[in-house]
Design a protein around this motif. Structure first.
Motif, PDB file in Angstrom:
ATOM      1  N   GLY A 194     -46.804  82.964 -13.883  1.00 44.73           N
ATOM      2  CA  GLY A 194     -46.654  83.598 -12.582  1.00 44.73           C
ATOM      3  C   GLY A 194     -47.490  82.924 -11.509  1.00 44.73           C
ATOM      4  O   GLY A 194     -47.136  82.939 -10.328  1.00 44.73           O
ATOM      5  N   SER A 195     -48.603  82.306 -11.915  1.00 40.36           N
ATOM      6  CA  SER A 195     -49.471  81.625 -10.944  1.00 40.36           C
ATOM      7  C   SER A 195     -48.769  80.411 -10.336  1.00 40.36           C
ATOM      8  O   SER A 195     -49.070  80.014  -9.206  1.00 40.36           O
ATOM      9  CB  SER A 195     -50.780  81.189 -11.618  1.00 40.36           C
ATOM     10  OG  SER A 195     -50.519  80.337 -12.718  1.00 40.36           O
ATOM     11  N   LEU A 196     -47.806  79.830 -11.065  1.00 37.96           N
ATOM     12  CA  LEU A 196     -47.037  78.709 -10.527  1.00 37.96           C
ATOM     13  C   LEU A 196     -46.172  79.167  -9.356  1.00 37.96           C
ATOM     14  O   LEU A 196     -46.012  78.452  -8.359  1.00 37.96           O
ATOM     15  CB  LEU A 196     -46.142  78.109 -11.617  1.00 37.96           C
ATOM     16  CG  LEU A 196     -46.859  77.411 -12.778  1.00 37.96           C
ATOM     17  CD1 LEU A 196     -45.870  77.092 -13.893  1.00 37.96           C
ATOM     18  CD2 LEU A 196     -47.542  76.132 -12.306  1.00 37.96           C
ATOM     19  N   ILE A 197     -45.638  80.382  -9.450  1.00 34.55           N
ATOM     20  CA  ILE A 197     -44.824  80.945  -8.378  1.00 34.55           C
ATOM     21  C   ILE A 197     -45.699  81.325  -7.197  1.00 34.55           C
ATOM     22  O   ILE A 197     -45.351  81.069  -6.033  1.00 34.55           O
ATOM     23  CB  ILE A 197     -44.040  82.173  -8.878  1.00 34.55           C
ATOM     24  CG1 ILE A 197     -43.187  81.807 -10.102  1.00 34.55           C
ATOM     25  CG2 ILE A 197     -43.179  82.739  -7.766  1.00 34.55           C
ATOM     26  CD1 ILE A 197     -42.196  80.695  -9.841  1.00 34.55           C
ATOM     27  N   LEU A 198     -46.828  81.957  -7.480  1.00 30.49           N
ATOM     28  CA  LEU A 198     -47.737  82.361  -6.407  1.00 30.49           C
ATOM     29  C   LEU A 198     -48.255  81.148  -5.645  1.00 30.49           C
ATOM     30  O   LEU A 198     -48.420  81.192  -4.423  1.00 30.49           O
ATOM     31  CB  LEU A 198     -48.913  83.162  -6.985  1.00 30.49           C
ATOM     32  CG  LEU A 198     -48.566  84.521  -7.611  1.00 30.49           C
ATOM     33  CD1 LEU A 198     -49.811  85.162  -8.206  1.00 30.49           C
ATOM     34  CD2 LEU A 198     -47.945  85.439  -6.566  1.00 30.49           C
ATOM     35  N   SER A 199     -48.503  80.060  -6.358  1.00 30.03           N
ATOM     36  CA  SER A 199     -48.953  78.836  -5.720  1.00 30.03           C
ATOM     37  C   SER A 199     -47.901  78.301  -4.759  1.00 30.03           C
ATOM     38  O   SER A 199     -48.209  77.909  -3.623  1.00 30.03           O
ATOM     39  CB  SER A 199     -49.268  77.777  -6.787  1.00 30.03           C
ATOM     40  OG  SER A 199     -49.603  76.541  -6.179  1.00 30.03           O
ATOM     41  N   LYS A 200     -46.647  78.288  -5.205  1.00 24.37           N
ATOM     42  CA  LYS A 200     -45.550  77.849  -4.333  1.00 24.37           C
ATOM     43  C   LYS A 200     -45.443  78.737  -3.093  1.00 24.37           C
ATOM     44  O   LYS A 200     -45.224  78.255  -1.980  1.00 24.37           O
ATOM     45  CB  LYS A 200     -44.222  77.875  -5.094  1.00 24.37           C
ATOM     46  CG  LYS A 200     -43.999  76.721  -6.066  1.00 24.37           C
ATOM     47  CD  LYS A 200     -42.608  76.804  -6.662  1.00 24.37           C
ATOM     48  CE  LYS A 200     -42.270  75.563  -7.497  1.00 24.37           C
ATOM     49  NZ  LYS A 200     -43.074  75.472  -8.718  1.00 24.37           N
ATOM     50  N   ALA A 201     -45.593  80.049  -3.300  1.00 23.11           N
ATOM     51  CA  ALA A 201     -45.488  80.997  -2.191  1.00 23.11           C
ATOM     52  C   ALA A 201     -46.574  80.754  -1.149  1.00 23.11           C
ATOM     53  O   ALA A 201     -46.320  80.820   0.055  1.00 23.11           O
ATOM     54  CB  ALA A 201     -45.577  82.427  -2.719  1.00 23.11           C
ATOM     55  N   ILE A 202     -47.780  80.458  -1.604  1.00 24.44           N
ATOM     56  CA  ILE A 202     -48.899  80.205  -0.686  1.00 24.44           C
ATOM     57  C   ILE A 202     -48.666  78.920   0.098  1.00 24.44           C
ATOM     58  O   ILE A 202     -48.885  78.860   1.314  1.00 24.44           O
ATOM     59  CB  ILE A 202     -50.224  80.135  -1.469  1.00 24.44           C
ATOM     60  CG1 ILE A 202     -50.577  81.518  -2.030  1.00 24.44           C
ATOM     61  CG2 ILE A 202     -51.357  79.625  -0.574  1.00 24.44           C
ATOM     62  CD1 ILE A 202     -51.756  81.520  -2.969  1.00 24.44           C
TER      63      ILE A 202
END
Length: 280
Positions: free
Chosen positions: A124-132
């Motif tokens: 999930g941190s990979l998605i959050l990183s993209k979102a940021i």
């Protein structure tokens, strides 16, 4: 998490599409501003003949991409007028969603995700990183557009009057959040569908108001069920981008921000949920 953000930032700033889209955006703004001067002159000529129809500053929803100035013939065109015309038509959003799809799926289509997917504790941190990182891209792009528009306004119209600054920042700030929410929705489609072509098509359709047909169908079904005076498009991110008033009241901004927040959070949640369970 910080390392993932740095990695995605590096990817973003070293992606050719990042700069190509900005260059095309600059050229498009120059073209749009030049055409807006011709439209404004035509409006003045028609007004002098008494044949000009009333121009409304409220956002309107039509098929396709239609950039129309809210300026009346007797008024001067301001930078705020130009920004309203381009943002409510989703002209700027088009450049945001195209890059979003390309960036969101780059590591998936190249297979690079397999190299890092097993090295993180929570996918999930990979998605959050993209979102940021996409938040940064959205803000940078919108402020870049703001600068280009100001320069073009001075070059084409010979003046760079901003207009009502209080309403400008209220409108621009609300639209920025709405545009970012749209970016998150497009990121979600790109990652969940795993298809550049399909997700790009759907993203562009959202910007061109093609989904009005779907919204109208939903309204008809709800109307048949007894739900009166309900417009589905008024409760969507793409709809709010176009329908937000040029002089929004505080309540209208709160409503728009609420819709943007709900859809944005939902997009991230669903993307994380799907990505965690997917075999990469």
């Amino acid at each position: 998490m910080l390392k993932l953000i740095k990695m995605d930032l590096y990817r973003m700033f070293h992606t050719k599409a990042f700069y190509i889209i900005w260059i095309i955006l600059g050229a498009a703004v120059i073209f749009s501003t030049t055409m807006s001067k011709e439209d404004y002159q035509y409006m003045q000529e028609e007004a002098a003949k008494g044949q000009l129809e009333t121009v409304s500053e409220e956002g309107t929803l039509n098929f396709g991409l239609s950039v129309s100035l809210p300026t009346k013939p007797e008024e001067k065109v301001t930078i705020f007028d130009q920004i309203f015309a381009n943002m409510q038509s989703k002209f700027i959003a088009l450049f945001l969603v195209i890059f979003t799809v390309l960036f969101s799926t780059a590591d998936l289509t190249s297979g690079y995700i397999k190299n890092i997917g097993g090295q993180v504790k929570d996918r999930g941190s990979l998605i959050l990183s993209k979102a940021i990182v996409l938040l940064l891209y959205t803000v940078l792009t919108l402020f870049l557009y703001l600068g280009i528009q100001a320069v073009c306004q001075y070059a084409v119209f010979g003046a760079s009057k901003w207009g009502n600054m209080e309403m400008f920042w209220r409108y621009f700030g609300t639209e920025t959040v709405l545009h970012y929410s749209l970016v998150l929705l497009c990121m979600a489609m790109a990652i969940i569908l795993k298809s550049n072509m399909l997700s790009m098509t759907l993203s562009v359709c959202m910007c061109l108001n093609v989904l009005i047909l779907v919204y109208s169908l939903v309204d008809k079904v709800l109307h048949d069920m007894g739900v009166k005076n309900f417009s589905f498009i008024e409760h969507t991110v793409s709809g709010k981008i176009s329908l937000l008033s040029m002089t929004p009241k505080a309540s209208e901004c709160v409503n728009a921000l609420g819709i943007a927040g709900v859809f944005g959070i939902l997009a991230i949640f669903l993307t994380v949920l799907v990505f965690r369970r997917r075999d990469i």
